[in-house]
Design an enzyme around this catalytic site. Structure first.
Site, short mmCIF file in Angstrom:
data_model
loop_
_atom_site.label_atom_id
_atom_site.label_comp_id
_atom_site.label_asym_id
_atom_site.label_seq_id
_atom_site.Cartn_x
_atom_site.Cartn_y
_atom_site.Cartn_z
N ASP A 100 0.83 -1.21 0.00
CA ASP A 100 0.00 0.00 0.00
C ASP A 100 0.87 1.26 0.00
O ASP A 100 0.68 2.17 0.82
CB ASP A 100 -0.93 0.02 1.22
CG ASP A 100 -1.63 -1.29 1.46
OD1 ASP A 100 -2.07 -1.91 0.48
OD2 ASP A 100 -1.75 -1.70 2.64
N GLU A 131 -11.46 -0.96 -3.64
CA GLU A 131 -10.75 -0.34 -2.52
C GLU A 131 -9.52 0.38 -3.06
O GLU A 131 -9.28 0.42 -4.27
CB GLU A 131 -10.33 -1.41 -1.49
CG GLU A 131 -9.32 -2.42 -2.02
CD GLU A 131 -8.93 -3.47 -1.00
OE1 GLU A 131 -9.67 -3.64 0.00
OE2 GLU A 131 -7.89 -4.14 -1.20
#
Length: 319
Positions: free
Chosen positions: A21, A201
């Site tokens: 991420d 997401e």
């Protein structure tokens, strides 16, 4: 559909290893900052450098640690560092030791010129403007500005027999509160968004050519993980779902030839020459033992972003 389509070579190595991420931001003074999820999911780290590539070897500093219990005590995920005005903010998701899946978005604030030096103040959970935002599994919050207004986009699960993760957007009142009710921006409509889990997401925004392009990640977090794209004219009403166009096919998928599996959860930055750069994570293999979420070998990679007829094309960067 983007694939990198180049042979796996010894030079094809991660930008930063064991960091998922990934988020890179560049200060107005030219300083680069890097943050990401660490495999232990227990803290937030920062790096800084005068150059993008300098982040690779830059020392890493822990600027915040999870609580021992209660809110913000488990699953510290996907931090993003943003500068709003003259203040730094970290947006991240966290659960509780007593309920590790009670994931919600939280905000930290730092008024120092250098976010590496802090101190960081906890502002708590992002404040909603309605009674239904952040009531279930909510994560991957990002923020962006357009025409003087700030917007917030995040993923949140809803239950209609099967829990699915949608993307929502709202206008912001302050860096830690929303001014409007949530608007449903995207649901996992297509087969490539529904592998094992139905997921949208990890939104990431880049503004170019009068358009706002928003990449996002879809499906479970193994080799099936991939990236989709939403886009809107910057002059349109960004809180109107009709302003947004969703691409029918993913824009980045696993590329076995390149040795990149499950590319996703990206951010955008620019290099020292102003070239657009995508920072994303991927694995180097697809055979994962156990839950992919706890496999530590998601690494950060870089790709150049080029614009062909206004469309994004990702180009591999050899490090």
């Amino acid at each position: 559909m983007n694939q990198f389509n180049y042979k796996k070579t010894p030079e094809n190595v991660p930008f930063i290893s064991n960091r998922a991420d990934p988020y890179v931001t560049r200060h107005d003074n030219g300083t680069y900052y890097f943050t990401a999820s660490v495999p232990e999911y227990d803290r937030i780290v920062l790096r800084k450098s005068d150059s993008l590539m300098g982040l690779r070897e830059a020392p890493e500093k822990t600027v915040w640690k999870k609580h021992d219990s209660g809110d913000m005590s488990a699953h510290i995920w996907a931090p993003e560092l943003h500068r709003i005005g003259d203040t730094w903010y970290l947006y991240f998701a966290a659960g509780a030791a007593e309920d590790v899946w009670a994931i919600r978005p939280y905000v930290l604030e730092c008024r120092a010129e250098d976010p590496m030096e802090g101190p960081w103040q906890e502002l708590g959970m992002m404040e909603a403007a309605d009674d239904f935002s952040f009531q279930d599994f909510s994560l991957d919050m990002t923020v962006f500005a357009s025409h003087g207004a700030w917007y917030c986009v995040w993923a949140e699960k809803v239950s209609v027999g099967k829990k699915i993760s949608n993307l929502y957007i709202a206008r912001m009142k302050s860096p830690h509160s929303l001014a409007t009710k949530q608007v449903l921006l995207s649901s996992p409509d297509y087969d490539w968004e529904r592998v094992d889990f139905w997921v949208n997401e990890g939104p990431a925004v880049i503004r170019r050519n009068g358009r706002i392009c928003m990449t996002y990640s879809a499906s479970a977090t193994g080799a099936e993980y991939c990236m989709g794209l939403l886009s809107a004219e910057e002059d349109s009403d960004l809180l109107d779902p009709a302003s947004w166009t969703k691409e029918r096919l993913p824009v980045l998928v696993t590329d076995e030839t390149a040795g990149l599996y499950g590319p996703g959860h990206n951010s955008f930055t620019v290099d020292e020459n102003g070239r657009d750069i995508m920072v994303f994570h991927a694995r180097q293999y697809d055979e994962i033992s156990g839950d992919p979420l706890y496999d530590p070998n998601r690494h950060a990679y870089l790709a150049g972003v080029e614009w062909e007829d206004g469309e994004m094309v990702f180009k591999p960067m050899r490090l």
